[in-house]
Write an enzyme that holds these catalytic residues in place. Sequence first.
Site, short mmCIF file in Angstrom:
data_model
loop_
_atom_site.label_atom_id
_atom_site.label_comp_id
_atom_site.label_asym_id
_atom_site.label_seq_id
_atom_site.Cartn_x
_atom_site.Cartn_y
_atom_site.Cartn_z
N LYS A 188 -12.31 18.80 -9.96
CA LYS A 188 -12.08 18.36 -11.36
C LYS A 188 -13.39 18.42 -12.14
O LYS A 188 -13.42 18.93 -13.26
CB LYS A 188 -11.56 16.93 -11.35
N ASN A 189 -14.47 17.93 -11.54
CA ASN A 189 -15.73 17.79 -12.30
C ASN A 189 -16.53 19.07 -12.40
O ASN A 189 -17.59 19.10 -13.01
CB ASN A 189 -16.57 16.65 -11.71
N CYS B 101 -16.02 3.15 -20.70
CA CYS B 101 -14.80 3.09 -19.90
C CYS B 101 -14.99 1.91 -18.95
O CYS B 101 -15.98 1.20 -19.02
CB CYS B 101 -14.57 4.39 -19.13
N ARG C 1 -21.32 4.15 -20.64
CA ARG C 1 -21.32 5.62 -20.69
C ARG C 1 -21.96 6.17 -21.97
O ARG C 1 -21.33 6.85 -22.77
CB ARG C 1 -19.90 6.17 -20.54
N ASP D 173 -19.07 8.63 -6.86
CA ASP D 173 -17.62 8.82 -6.91
C ASP D 173 -16.94 8.63 -5.57
O ASP D 173 -15.71 8.61 -5.50
CB ASP D 173 -17.29 10.23 -7.45
N ARG E 240 -5.16 11.41 -12.88
CA ARG E 240 -6.21 12.07 -13.68
C ARG E 240 -7.10 12.93 -12.79
O ARG E 240 -7.63 13.93 -13.23
CB ARG E 240 -7.07 11.00 -14.38
C1 EPZ Z 1 -20.13 12.71 -14.32
O1 EPZ Z 1 -20.05 11.76 -15.37
C2 EPZ Z 1 -18.79 12.69 -13.63
N1 EPZ Z 1 -17.74 13.08 -14.56
C3 EPZ Z 1 -18.51 11.28 -13.09
O2 EPZ Z 1 -17.27 11.33 -12.37
C4 EPZ Z 1 -19.62 10.92 -12.11
O3 EPZ Z 1 -19.41 9.60 -11.64
C5 EPZ Z 1 -20.98 11.02 -12.82
O4 EPZ Z 1 -21.15 12.34 -13.36
C6 EPZ Z 1 -22.15 10.74 -11.88
O5 EPZ Z 1 -22.13 11.63 -10.81
C7 EPZ Z 1 -17.56 14.40 -14.83
O6 EPZ Z 1 -18.28 15.25 -14.35
C8 EPZ Z 1 -16.43 14.74 -15.75
P1 EPZ Z 1 -23.88 10.82 -15.91
P2 EPZ Z 1 -21.23 11.66 -16.47
O7 EPZ Z 1 -24.16 11.29 -17.28
O8 EPZ Z 1 -21.73 13.01 -16.78
C9 EPZ Z 1 -26.17 7.17 -17.77
C10 EPZ Z 1 -15.08 10.69 -11.84
O9 EPZ Z 1 -14.61 9.70 -11.28
N2 EPZ Z 1 -26.29 8.02 -18.97
O10 EPZ Z 1 -24.57 11.48 -14.75
O11 EPZ Z 1 -20.75 10.82 -17.58
C11 EPZ Z 1 -24.74 6.69 -17.58
O12 EPZ Z 1 -24.50 5.52 -18.33
C12 EPZ Z 1 -16.18 10.52 -12.86
O13 EPZ Z 1 -14.72 11.87 -11.61
C13 EPZ Z 1 -27.08 7.58 -20.02
O14 EPZ Z 1 -27.67 6.51 -19.98
O15 EPZ Z 1 -22.33 10.86 -15.63
C14 EPZ Z 1 -24.66 6.43 -16.11
O16 EPZ Z 1 -25.16 5.13 -15.84
C15 EPZ Z 1 -16.55 9.07 -13.08
N3 EPZ Z 1 -27.18 8.36 -21.13
C16 EPZ Z 1 -25.61 7.47 -15.51
O17 EPZ Z 1 -26.42 7.94 -16.59
C17 EPZ Z 1 -26.54 9.57 -21.23
O18 EPZ Z 1 -26.69 10.26 -22.27
C18 EPZ Z 1 -24.91 8.66 -14.89
O19 EPZ Z 1 -24.13 9.25 -15.88
C19 EPZ Z 1 -25.73 9.99 -20.15
C20 EPZ Z 1 -25.63 9.21 -19.03
#
Ligand code: EPZ
Length: 416
Positions: free
Chosen positions: A22-23, A118, A123, A307, A399
Site C-alpha cells: 500500500k505504502n 489522525c 501528522r 507499522d 484501508r
Molecule cells: C508513512 O507516513 C506511512 N504512510 C505510515 O504508514 C508510516 O507509519 C510512516 O511513513 C512511518 O514509516 C504512507 O506511506 C502512506 P513520516 P508519513 O512523515 O509519511 C513526523 C500505515 O499504517 N513528521 O515518516 O506520514 C510525523 O509527525 C501508515 O500504513 C513531521 O514532524 O510518515 C511522525 O512523527 C501509518 N513533519 C514522523 O515524522 C513532517 O512534515 C514520521 O512521519 C512529516 C512528518
Amino acid sequence: MSRLSLEGGHVLNGTVKVSGAKNAALPILAGTILVEGDSLIENVPNLLDISTMIKMLNSLDVVAEPYPDKNILKIRNNRKIRHIAPYDLVTAMRASFFVAGPILARTGYAKVPMPGGCSIGSRPIDIHLTGFKAMGAEVRMEHGFVELKCPKLKGVRMHLDFPSVGATENIMMAACLADGQTVIENAAREPEIDDLANYLNRAGAQISGIGTSVIVVNGVKRLTGCTHRVIPDRIEAATLLIAGPITGGRVTVEGAIFSHLEPVVMKLREAGCEVIVENDTTITAAFNGPLKAVNFDTMPFPGFPTDAQAQMMTLLTVSAGTSVVEETIFENRFMHAEELKRMGANIKTNGHTAIVTGVPRLSGAEVKITDLRAGAALILAGLNAEGITTVHGMNHLKRGYENLPEKLTSLGAKIL
Ligand code: EPZ
C-alpha cells in the site's frame, strides 16, 4: 462500523501470498501526475486507500482505472492537470497530500487541503513545505488549504529535520522536473521510497542514491509513461508471519522481499520463533517452544518499522517475561494496548514506552479498531485468545489489508 468475529485456539499452518505494498502504491500513483502519457501499474493491492487515490487522480483529470483487474491500474495522463485537490479526499487519507509536489512541479500551482492529524498523531507537513520553499515555492496556508506557487522549481541541496517518508517522497517527486540538481540529505530510506524512485527513473527521471539517506535528483524536462510492478507489502508480510507462532503454528509467506523484513525477522528469532528464509522471497515463521520477552524500539528504516509495532506487541503479550517497547516515530501509537488489556494482556504504557508482561493466553472479547495496524494486531490477538473475539471497525482494516480474513482462513483461522 463493520465487524468481524473469530474463534481463537486454532493452529495456523500453511502458505500465503503477500499483496502489493500500500505504502509504495500510493506515492507511485501520486507520481503518475508527473508522468505524461500512459502508465500501467501492476501488483496494486485492492484497498480502500487505493480507491481513494484513484478518485483523487480522476479529480485532477489524470484518468486512472483498474485494467483488466483491480490489481493492475491503467493511468492515462494526457490532459491538462487540475490544480486543486478535493477536501474530502485529502482528509479521508493523509497520503493524498503526496499529490502536492507532483501538481506543483507539473503546473507551477497546487492547492491542497491540509491533511490534518489522525488517531496516531498530529501528522504535521512542515518538512514537506520547508522542502518546497527551499526549491523556490511560495507557500501560503489559509482556510485549511496549502497553496504552493512556483513557475519553475529550482534544484537545491537540503537537509530534512527528520527522515520523513512522505516528505522525502513529495520533495523527490517535485525535484524530478525542477531546474538543476536537488540533493536531499537525511532522506528516509524505506523500501517504498526506492520503489517510487525506480518507477520515476523508468519514466525518465534521474534519481540516484536510492536506498541511502542522500538522494540526488537531476531535473529533466518531462517524464513519459511506462509499466511498473509494485513491491510486496513488508508490513502485511510481518503480520502474517506473526500469525504462525502466536497460534502455535507455522506460516510461510511467499512473494515477500527478505531484505525488507530483516528487523522483524531478527526480533521474531529473539522471541524464540523459528524463522526460515527459504529464499529471498519465501520466509517461514514457526512456533518453536515458549515465546520469550524481547525489547524493541521503532525506528526509521532499516530499524524496526512502526507499522509492525502493534502486531509485535501482541506477540509479546503472550511471551514469557517482561518486554519494553519504545514507539519513537509517532506520539500516540499505543491505543491498541487498551484493547489488548481487555483481552487479558498485561501492558503498562507511559508516553512513548510500553511495558508488556506476558500472560499464558489471551481471552476473547469485544474490541474496537483505532487505526489500521492496531486492527491487524487485535485480529492476531483473537487468533490466540480463548473463546470468541469480535473486532469492531473493520473499515479501518480494509484501508490497508487486502483480504486479510480470507488469507487467515486459508491458514486455518476460524472466522465466524
Ligand atoms: C508513512 O507516513 C506511512 N504512510 C505510515 O504508514 C508510516 O507509519 C510512516 O511513513 C512511518 O514509516 C504512507 O506511506 C502512506 P513520516 P508519513 O512523515 O509519511 C513526523 C500505515 O499504517 N513528521 O515518516 O506520514 C510525523 O509527525 C501508515 O500504513 C513531521 O514532524 O510518515 C511522525 O512523527 C501509518 N513533519 C514522523 O515524522 C513532517 O512534515 C514520521 O512521519 C512529516 C512528518
